[in-house]
Structure formats: structure tokens, C-alpha cells
Design a protein around this motif. Structure first.
Motif, short mmCIF file in Angstrom:
data_model
loop_
_atom_site.label_atom_id
_atom_site.label_comp_id
_atom_site.label_asym_id
_atom_site.label_seq_id
_atom_site.Cartn_x
_atom_site.Cartn_y
_atom_site.Cartn_z
N CYS A 88 37.77 85.27 -64.31
CA CYS A 88 38.07 84.22 -63.50
C CYS A 88 36.88 84.26 -62.57
N GLU A 89 35.99 83.25 -62.13
CA GLU A 89 35.16 82.99 -61.11
C GLU A 89 35.83 82.39 -59.84
N LEU A 90 35.39 83.16 -58.74
CA LEU A 90 36.04 82.90 -57.39
C LEU A 90 35.03 82.06 -56.74
N ALA A 91 35.39 81.30 -55.65
CA ALA A 91 34.53 80.57 -54.96
C ALA A 91 33.48 81.79 -54.20
N GLY A 92 31.92 81.52 -54.31
CA GLY A 92 30.99 82.25 -53.83
C GLY A 92 30.54 83.12 -54.91
N GLY A 93 30.87 82.98 -56.21
CA GLY A 93 30.22 83.38 -57.33
C GLY A 93 30.78 84.68 -58.05
N SER A 219 29.79 91.04 -58.99
CA SER A 219 29.13 89.62 -58.85
C SER A 219 28.89 89.19 -60.28
N GLU A 220 28.13 87.91 -60.07
CA GLU A 220 27.89 87.44 -61.47
C GLU A 220 27.02 88.03 -62.28
N ASP A 221 25.91 88.65 -61.58
CA ASP A 221 24.85 89.45 -62.48
C ASP A 221 25.27 90.69 -63.00
N VAL A 222 26.27 91.43 -62.16
CA VAL A 222 26.92 92.59 -62.78
C VAL A 222 27.89 92.25 -64.20
N SER A 223 28.44 91.14 -63.97
CA SER A 223 29.45 90.55 -64.98
C SER A 223 28.82 90.31 -66.11
N LYS A 224 27.68 89.77 -66.08
CA LYS A 224 26.76 89.02 -66.94
C LYS A 224 25.95 90.20 -67.78
N GLY A 225 25.46 91.16 -67.09
CA GLY A 225 24.75 92.48 -67.64
C GLY A 225 25.80 93.14 -68.23
N THR A 226 27.02 93.44 -67.74
CA THR A 226 28.12 94.26 -68.50
C THR A 226 28.48 93.55 -69.65
N ALA A 247 22.80 100.77 -68.75
CA ALA A 247 22.57 100.08 -67.27
C ALA A 247 21.15 99.51 -66.95
N GLU A 248 20.06 100.45 -67.50
CA GLU A 248 18.87 100.33 -67.11
C GLU A 248 18.35 99.01 -67.82
N MET A 249 18.79 98.97 -69.17
CA MET A 249 18.25 97.92 -69.85
C MET A 249 18.75 96.56 -69.48
N PHE A 250 20.07 96.40 -69.04
CA PHE A 250 20.40 94.98 -68.58
C PHE A 250 20.42 95.00 -66.95
N HIS A 251 19.91 95.67 -66.49
CA HIS A 251 19.47 95.56 -64.78
C HIS A 251 20.82 95.91 -64.13
N VAL A 252 21.62 96.42 -64.47
CA VAL A 252 22.89 96.84 -63.47
C VAL A 252 23.00 98.31 -63.36
N ALA A 253 23.46 98.41 -61.85
CA ALA A 253 23.71 99.91 -61.40
C ALA A 253 24.73 100.49 -62.35
N GLU A 254 24.62 101.77 -62.63
CA GLU A 254 25.35 102.38 -63.64
C GLU A 254 26.92 102.49 -63.05
N SER A 255 26.89 102.68 -61.87
CA SER A 255 28.58 102.85 -61.52
C SER A 255 29.03 101.63 -61.56
N SER A 256 28.43 100.50 -61.14
CA SER A 256 29.07 98.99 -60.97
C SER A 256 29.42 98.76 -62.55
N MET A 257 28.44 99.06 -63.67
CA MET A 257 28.59 98.73 -65.11
C MET A 257 29.88 99.40 -65.61
N LYS A 258 30.09 100.73 -65.09
CA LYS A 258 31.50 101.55 -65.56
C LYS A 258 32.45 100.88 -65.10
N ARG A 259 32.42 100.39 -63.83
CA ARG A 259 33.78 99.73 -63.50
C ARG A 259 34.02 98.50 -63.84
N CYS A 260 32.87 97.63 -64.12
CA CYS A 260 33.25 96.29 -64.84
C CYS A 260 33.57 96.41 -66.21
N PHE A 261 32.81 97.41 -67.08
CA PHE A 261 33.09 97.49 -68.47
C PHE A 261 34.67 97.77 -68.78
#
Length: 328
Positions: A88-93, A219-226, A247-261
Motif C-alpha cells: 500500500c502506498e501512503l501519502a508522501g510516497g 521509501s518508493e526507491d527501497v520498495s522498487k529496488g527490493t 543490494a549494490e546492484m539495485f542501489h538499495v542499502a543492505e539493511s533496508s533491503m533486508k527489512r523490506c524483503f
């Protein structure tokens, strides 16, 4: 949390059905809403349990079914995810996810839009929505279950007091309530729904603020990259890429990718990689009978056949040899 706007339309059984779900089928006590897009199909089967109370079975295999709609009444929406994931996308992105085993409770306020967009990252979502129109449902509870003293306003204020939605991770009580809803005999469906709604509301009425957990937001970038990383693993199950490289390939911080994944897939990246690797190895065992188990192990990235067999059994439940024999 997921169908929000569409669920109000389903609740009112209004002309909006024909806008969002042109393939409408009425069948005795339920209403089947279907939608087809170029990305797949979706189906909602709606049951009116009692005045102001509805249960909907959601089965979606598509990218999105979102349509903007502002509620005309106040609703309390309770969602349980059995399979897949809903974003779900919230107001603010920023975005949040409802994953396997999760229960969300959302406050849908009259005249306010809760979400500005939604997607189904895995193109798969199965779950149940319990929708309560606050005024009508409270009247029903007061009339038909006075001894329960269930106060929907109190539940909403306790669980959604500081915001519009909360998330409860899988608990025994939740799993117990919903596991039975997914397999109820159709001959007793409607009265059984009433019993389970009461059970669910009684359970929620016992919770206090300590149980409230806001859905993780990304963030939208983290979601999309994950999601791109998720797709990469699906398409390259034997890849030896590390999580940090992913994480480097898709330009997302490793810790953020782990949580989002974990929010998207219901498993850590490492566990998900192992599952997909073993599933691909299982397919290879059957489709390429000329390959020895040792060769399949090497293809899956294992130099030691015994380690491969142990990993395979931990995921597939049997050894590679037994799996191959069973499939012949």
C-alpha cells in the motif's frame, strides 16, 4: 488494509461494482466480483454476515486492483493475509506491506482516503477481509450479542488511535481464527462467519496499546529496488551473488533491503535464496534425468553432495534421490 476503497463498494453492493468489476456474479448469499487486466485476474467473494458486517475472500493474481474511492461511512477493516503480499502506498510516497500470516486493522474514515495506491508485488495475494460499517455493525452487536459488550469505537481507538492502521504479526489466536475460515463447509458458512467475527472482535477487544505495531514503511526507491532483487532471485536461482552485491546492484542499502524483503516475501533474503535454489534443483532432478545428483548439486552451487542433500531435504522434505524416484 488492501481492498479499502473497493470494499466499501462491495459493502454497499452499489453501481460501483459495474465500474470496477464488470464481471459480477450473484450467487445465493454471496456476491462474486471479478476483474481482469493485462497483468492478470482478481476475484472477491463477498458474504453479508449481518447488517453492517461483511466477510470477503480475496484471490488476486495481478499487479494491482487499486481504484481511488473515498468512503461515505466510517469503517473498521480487518485483513488477514494467507499467501502472497500486498503493498500500500501512503501519502508522501512511502509504502507498507501486508505479508503472509499478518493481520492488519485499518480505520477507514468517512470522507478521507486512506491509501493513494496499491500493488501486488508477487502478483499473488490470498486473504480474508472482515469489513464493519461502524454504526450499522455496532447496532447489530448491541442487538444480537449484548452479552459480549463489544465496543467497536473502543477497539478502533485503542488499536488505531494514533493513526489509521496497525499490523499484528502472526499469533496463535489469529492463526486459529482464520485457518478455520479458510476451510469452512459451505453448508454452515453464514452462521459460522457470525461466530468467527464475534471471536475475532473479542480477541481484538482484549488487546491494548502494547500490541499496536505500525506497519513498517519504506521509501518508493527501497520498495522498487527490493522487488527487482526479488525478481532477480526468481530468474537466477543458481546465482552465487551475495546479499551485499544484490543490494549494490539495485542501489538499495543492505539493511533496508533486508527489512523490506522480509515484509514482501515473508522470509529473509538468505532463506528465500535457499528455497528458490532448492526448488530449481528439484526441477532439474526431474527435467534432466541424465544428470547425476552430484552434477545437480554442483549446478546449485554445492561442491559437497552431502551438504546439498541436507539442504535439499530441509526445504523439500525428502532427499534428492527420493525426490527424483518419487517423480518418475
Amino acid at each position: 488494509m488492501k481492498w479499502g476503497d473497493l470494499m466499501e463498494a462491495a459493502m454497499k453492493q452499489s453501481q460501483l461494482h459495474d465500474i470496477y468489476f464488470p464481471e459480477k456474479k450473484e450467487k445465493s448469499a454471496n456476491l462474486i466480483l471479478q476483474q481482469s487486466t493485462d497483468t492478470g485476474t482478481g476475484e472477491m467473494t463477498c458474504y453479508d454476515v449481518a447488517p453492517g458486517i461483511q466477510i470477503t475472500y480475496n484471490h488476486l493474481n495481478m499487479d494491482s486492483c487499486y481504484q481511488p474511492l473515498i468512503p461515505k461511512e466510517d469503517f473498521l477493516q480487518i485483513d488477514h493475509c494467507l499467501e502472497g503480499c500486498y503493498e500500500c502506498e501512503l501519502a508522501g510516497g512511502s509504502v507498507s506491506f501486508l505479508g503472509e500470516g499478518d493481520l492488519s486493522v485499518s480505520n477507514l474514515c468517512k470522507g478521507q482516503q486512506l491509501f493513494v495506491g496499491s500493488r501486488i508485488p508477487l502478483k499473488k495475494y490470498r486473504g480474508i477481509t472482515v469489513l464493519l460499517e461502524m454504526e450499522g455493525a455496532q447496532k447489530t452487536l448491541n442487538t444480537d450479542f449484548r452479552q459480549g459488550d463489544i465496543n467497536l469505537q473502543q477497539i478502533r481507538d485503542t488499536l488505531c488511535g494514533d493513526g489509521r492502521s496497525l499490523l499484528i504479526k502472526s499469533k496463535h489466536e489469529i492463526d486459529h481464527i482464520f485457518s478455520e475460515l479458510y476451510r469452512v463447509d459451505e453448508r454452515i458458512r453464514i452462521p459460522y462467519f457470525w461466530i468467527k467475527v464475534i471471536e475475532l472482535l473479542l480477541f481484538l477487544s482484549l488487546l491494548d496499546a502494547s500490541y499496536v505495531k505500525k506497519p513498517r514503511q519504506f521509501s518508493e526507491d527501497v520498495s522498487k529496488g527490493t522487488q527487482q532483487a526479488y525478481q532477480y532471485i526468481i530468474e537466477n536461482p543458481f546465482s552465487k551473488i551475495t546479499i551485499s552485491q544484490l543490494a549494490e546492484m539495485f542501489h538499495v542499502a543492505e539493511s533496508s533491503m533486508k527489512r523490506c524483503f522480509t515484509s514482501i516475501a515473508g522470509n529473509s533474503i538468505g532463506t528465500f535464496m535457499k528455497i528458490k535454489r532448492m526448488e530449481a534443483a528439484a526441477e532439474l532432478l526431474v527435467s534432466e534425468p541424465q544428470l547425476s545428483i552430484c552434477e545437480v548439486a554442483e549446478a546449485a552451487g554445492y561442491e559437497n553432495q552431502s551438504k546439498f542433500s541436507a539442504a535439499f531435504k530441509s526445504i523439500m522434505g525428502v532427499t534428492p534421490f527420493a525426490y527424483r524416484c518419487k517423480s518418475w
